[in-house]
Design a protein around this motif. Structure first.
Motif, PDB file in Angstrom:
ATOM      1  N   ALA A  72       0.813  -1.216   0.000  1.00  0.00           N
ATOM      2  CA  ALA A  72       0.000   0.000   0.000  1.00  0.00           C
ATOM      3  C   ALA A  72       0.848   1.267   0.000  1.00  0.00           C
ATOM      4  O   ALA A  72       0.379   2.327  -0.431  1.00  0.00           O
ATOM      5  CB  ALA A  72      -0.934  -0.012   1.209  1.00  0.00           C
ATOM      6  N   HIS A  73       2.104   1.174   0.465  1.00  0.00           N
ATOM      7  CA  HIS A  73       2.975   2.355   0.495  1.00  0.00           C
ATOM      8  C   HIS A  73       3.664   2.595  -0.841  1.00  0.00           C
ATOM      9  O   HIS A  73       4.361   3.601  -1.011  1.00  0.00           O
ATOM     10  CB  HIS A  73       4.041   2.176   1.574  1.00  0.00           C
ATOM     11  N   GLU A  74       3.481   1.673  -1.795  1.00  0.00           N
ATOM     12  CA  GLU A  74       4.118   1.780  -3.101  1.00  0.00           C
ATOM     13  C   GLU A  74       3.096   2.177  -4.165  1.00  0.00           C
ATOM     14  O   GLU A  74       1.895   1.924  -4.015  1.00  0.00           O
ATOM     15  CB  GLU A  74       4.746   0.435  -3.504  1.00  0.00           C
ATOM     16  N   ASN A  75       3.577   2.782  -5.232  1.00  0.00           N
ATOM     17  CA  ASN A  75       2.744   3.044  -6.405  1.00  0.00           C
ATOM     18  C   ASN A  75       3.053   1.966  -7.429  1.00  0.00           C
ATOM     19  O   ASN A  75       4.073   2.003  -8.096  1.00  0.00           O
ATOM     20  CB  ASN A  75       3.030   4.436  -6.965  1.00  0.00           C
ATOM     21  N   ILE A  76       2.164   0.993  -7.539  1.00  0.00           N
ATOM     22  CA  ILE A  76       2.394  -0.147  -8.417  1.00  0.00           C
ATOM     23  C   ILE A  76       1.934   0.206  -9.828  1.00  0.00           C
ATOM     24  O   ILE A  76       0.878   0.797 -10.032  1.00  0.00           O
ATOM     25  CB  ILE A  76       1.642  -1.390  -7.904  1.00  0.00           C
ATOM     26  N   ILE A  77       2.749  -0.199 -10.823  1.00  0.00           N
ATOM     27  CA  ILE A  77       2.421   0.116 -12.206  1.00  0.00           C
ATOM     28  C   ILE A  77       2.246  -1.129 -13.077  1.00  0.00           C
ATOM     29  O   ILE A  77       1.804  -1.022 -14.226  1.00  0.00           O
ATOM     30  CB  ILE A  77       3.495   1.018 -12.843  1.00  0.00           C
ATOM     31  N   TYR A  78       2.562  -2.327 -12.534  1.00  0.00           N
ATOM     32  CA  TYR A  78       2.511  -3.532 -13.358  1.00  0.00           C
ATOM     33  C   TYR A  78       2.359  -4.737 -12.445  1.00  0.00           C
ATOM     34  O   TYR A  78       2.983  -4.797 -11.383  1.00  0.00           O
ATOM     35  CB  TYR A  78       3.807  -3.660 -14.175  1.00  0.00           C
ATOM     36  N   ILE A  79       1.530  -5.714 -12.840  1.00  0.00           N
ATOM     37  CA  ILE A  79       1.326  -6.929 -12.053  1.00  0.00           C
ATOM     38  C   ILE A  79       1.414  -8.157 -12.952  1.00  0.00           C
ATOM     39  O   ILE A  79       1.285  -8.067 -14.170  1.00  0.00           O
ATOM     40  CB  ILE A  79      -0.037  -6.923 -11.327  1.00  0.00           C
ATOM     41  N   SER A  80       1.643  -9.323 -12.319  1.00  0.00           N
ATOM     42  CA  SER A  80       1.702 -10.575 -13.068  1.00  0.00           C
ATOM     43  C   SER A  80       1.365 -11.731 -12.146  1.00  0.00           C
ATOM     44  O   SER A  80       1.606 -11.659 -10.931  1.00  0.00           O
ATOM     45  CB  SER A  80       3.096 -10.775 -13.672  1.00  0.00           C
ATOM     46  N   CYS A  81       0.811 -12.804 -12.728  1.00  0.00           N
ATOM     47  CA  CYS A  81       0.506 -14.024 -11.983  1.00  0.00           C
ATOM     48  C   CYS A  81       1.140 -15.226 -12.656  1.00  0.00           C
ATOM     49  O   CYS A  81       1.174 -15.318 -13.892  1.00  0.00           O
ATOM     50  CB  CYS A  81      -1.005 -14.276 -11.944  1.00  0.00           C
ATOM     51  N   GLY A  82       1.626 -16.158 -11.839  1.00  0.00           N
ATOM     52  CA  GLY A  82       1.921 -17.503 -12.290  1.00  0.00           C
ATOM     53  C   GLY A  82       0.800 -18.395 -11.808  1.00  0.00           C
ATOM     54  O   GLY A  82      -0.234 -17.931 -11.317  1.00  0.00           O
ATOM     55  N   GLY A  83       1.002 -19.714 -11.902  1.00  0.00           N
ATOM     56  CA  GLY A  83      -0.038 -20.618 -11.437  1.00  0.00           C
ATOM     57  C   GLY A  83      -0.371 -20.423  -9.973  1.00  0.00           C
ATOM     58  O   GLY A  83      -1.541 -20.396  -9.585  1.00  0.00           O
ATOM     59  N   SER A  84       0.655 -20.261  -9.124  1.00  0.00           N
ATOM     60  CA  SER A  84       0.437 -20.060  -7.687  1.00  0.00           C
ATOM     61  C   SER A  84       1.442 -19.056  -7.121  1.00  0.00           C
ATOM     62  O   SER A  84       1.906 -19.188  -5.995  1.00  0.00           O
ATOM     63  CB  SER A  84       0.541 -21.392  -6.943  1.00  0.00           C
ATOM     64  N   SER A  85       1.788 -18.060  -7.903  1.00  0.00           N
ATOM     65  CA  SER A  85       2.674 -16.999  -7.449  1.00  0.00           C
ATOM     66  C   SER A  85       2.255 -15.685  -8.091  1.00  0.00           C
ATOM     67  O   SER A  85       1.477 -15.667  -9.046  1.00  0.00           O
ATOM     68  CB  SER A  85       4.137 -17.319  -7.797  1.00  0.00           C
ATOM     69  N   SER A  86       2.778 -14.582  -7.550  1.00  0.00           N
ATOM     70  CA  SER A  86       2.359 -13.256  -7.996  1.00  0.00           C
ATOM     71  C   SER A  86       3.539 -12.302  -7.964  1.00  0.00           C
ATOM     72  O   SER A  86       4.530 -12.534  -7.265  1.00  0.00           O
ATOM     73  CB  SER A  86       1.242 -12.714  -7.087  1.00  0.00           C
TER      74      SER A  86
END
Length: 444
Positions: free
Chosen positions: A362-376
């Motif tokens: 929450a303290h970061e400004n996130i600009i990109y996300i990704s998922c694997g089968g059971s990871s993020s």
């Protein structure tokens, strides 16, 4: 595909392919692209990989496990005119980059990997089913230029297949087609990229895929989908969806129950998520692990909005096997679904019934996300990379973690003695047991 353009591309890139093959045997990463500009006007983009690479998916030339991010290739790009290529699940907030801008992008499949640079496809890893698109099923342990495709905007790698979108709005698929994921009205393998002849009007602007189903969006925002269904409704087509074979549908079919134009789509293990042009999330399919984020386990084929997100603007979706992530327009990460490997990032292994903010970010400004089968994974605006979830096979790029990492942890990069500065991560992709990122490295 325009043949003169293809011949021109092959002629201009042949020297890069030769250079990469020669350099792969040395520790120094090969240079796969060099911009046609002066040296002081270029920057270095570095492709790094980590995790398990027994099938060549790490691109380092050998069977190996990399405990932390290690360079695969370098790209010398124009400092002021490069951009990330289209990403499945991410809607464009700004106009498309100028035609002269260089676009670069990564994708990870089950056990294969790819890089797009300047419209060309470099691909490597396991070759079973023909998923690499070279006409054979042999593995490739270093990034290799695929001469059968060019002028690409986006690539999405699935389980045993691959999907590509050209700048002309055409979709090509190849690999194993046993569940209909190729969209060619047949269910056998395709060893070379083959054009998908859908019934849509106009051109395609966005693609996504997963283990066994694939989606495409037209310029007007219509969503077409094909692949495995088998009763969980992940295709969103409902009764009377047309001819099929062994639980799969290899004919691109329109998802008619979406009332608004769609801008982006993400394919999960057994479910699908779509973003409208104004950032509203709709989803459908399996829900036994709360993948749909509706507070219950009631799944189904019919697309519906997520109730708790009706007033939230989403700019990117990412789907795992049984969990989901969403990135809001104010840089917050939401997660929900199955949490048994810590992939939700909430500090526990409990399932999450409705979307919840990942408070550790929450303290970061996130600009990109990704998922694997059971990871993020998540990337911040200042280039930091965080990962969490299943830490087996060193997939999180952080040595010494327990098998389950339920809180986001920053991935630290070893400084190479190569005259370049720190890594500023731009994007990340996750496969079954490996991951890659694209990082900007300015001169020291």
């Amino acid at each position: 595909m325009v043949m003169p353009l293809l011949r021109h591309r092959l002629a201009t890139l042949t020297h890069r392919l030769r250079h990469s093959s020669a350099a792969a045997a040395t520790p120094k990463p090969p240079i796969l692209y060099t911009a046609d500009t002066t040296a002081d006007a270029t920057a270095t983009l570095q492709v790094l990989s980590w995790g398990k690479g027994a099938s060549g998916q790490l691109g380092g030339g050998v069977e190996e496990t990399r405990l932390y991010p290690s360079p695969v290739a370098n790209l010398a790009v124009p400092k002021s005119s490069f951009a990330l290529s289209q990403t499945p699940g991410r809607r464009r907030l700004l106009p498309s980059p100028p035609k002269r801008a260089l676009e670069v992008g990564l994708s990870c499949g089950l056990f294969h990997s790819s890089l797009i640079v300047d419209g060309a496809l470099w691909i490597w890893g396991k070759g079973d089913g023909g998923r690499l698109g070279f006409g054979h099923e042999n593995p490739l342990f270093v990034p290799t230029l695929n001469p059968h495709l060019d002028n690409l905007l986006s690539v999405a790698l699935g389980g045993l297949h691959s999907v590509a979108l050209t700048s002309d709005g055409e979709v090509f698929t190849w690999g194993y087609g046993g569940f209909g994921a190729l969209g060619h009205s047949v269910y056998h393998r395709e060893l070379f990229p083959r054009l998908v002849k859908g019934s849509w009007e106009g051109t395609i602007k966005h693609i996504a895929t997963s283990g066994t189903h694939t989606a495409a969006i037209t310029e007007s925002g219509e969503l077409y989908i094909w692949g495995r269904d088998e009763g969980d409704g992940r295709l969103g087509l409902g009764p009377g969806r047309g001819p099929d074979h062994a639980g799969g549908l290899s004919i691109p079919s329109k998802v008619k129950e979406l009332p608004y134009p769609i801008a982006a789509v993400s394919c999960g293990g057994f479910f699908t998520m779509a973003l409208t042009v104004d950032g509203q999330l709709w989803n459908w399919g399996a829900n036994s692990n709360y993948e749909l984020g509706r507070g219950d386990k009631i799944g189904g084929w019919k697309p519906r909005p997520v109730p708790s997100l009706e007033n939230v603007k989403i700019i990117q979706l990412a789907s795992g096997g049984y969990h989901s992530l969403a990135l809001t327009d104010d840089g917050k990460v939401l997660s929900w679904g199955h949490g048994g490997q810590g992939q939700l990032g909430h500090g526990s292994i409990q399932n999450q019934k409705i979307p919840a903010v990942v408070e550790a970010l929450a303290h970061e400004n996130i600009i990109y996300i990704s998922c694997g089968g059971s990871s993020s994974a998540a990337v911040t605006d200042n280039g930091k990379l965080y990962m969490w979830g299943n830490a087996n096979d060193s997939q999180l790029g952080i040595p010494g973690l327990p098998p389950v990492q339920s809180c986001p942890v920053e991935v630290n990069f070893l400084m190479e003695d190569d005259g370049l500065g720190p890594h500023k991560v731009l994007s990340v992709a996750i496969g079954a047991s490996h991951a890659m990122c694209l990082a900007l490295r300015e001169s020291s």
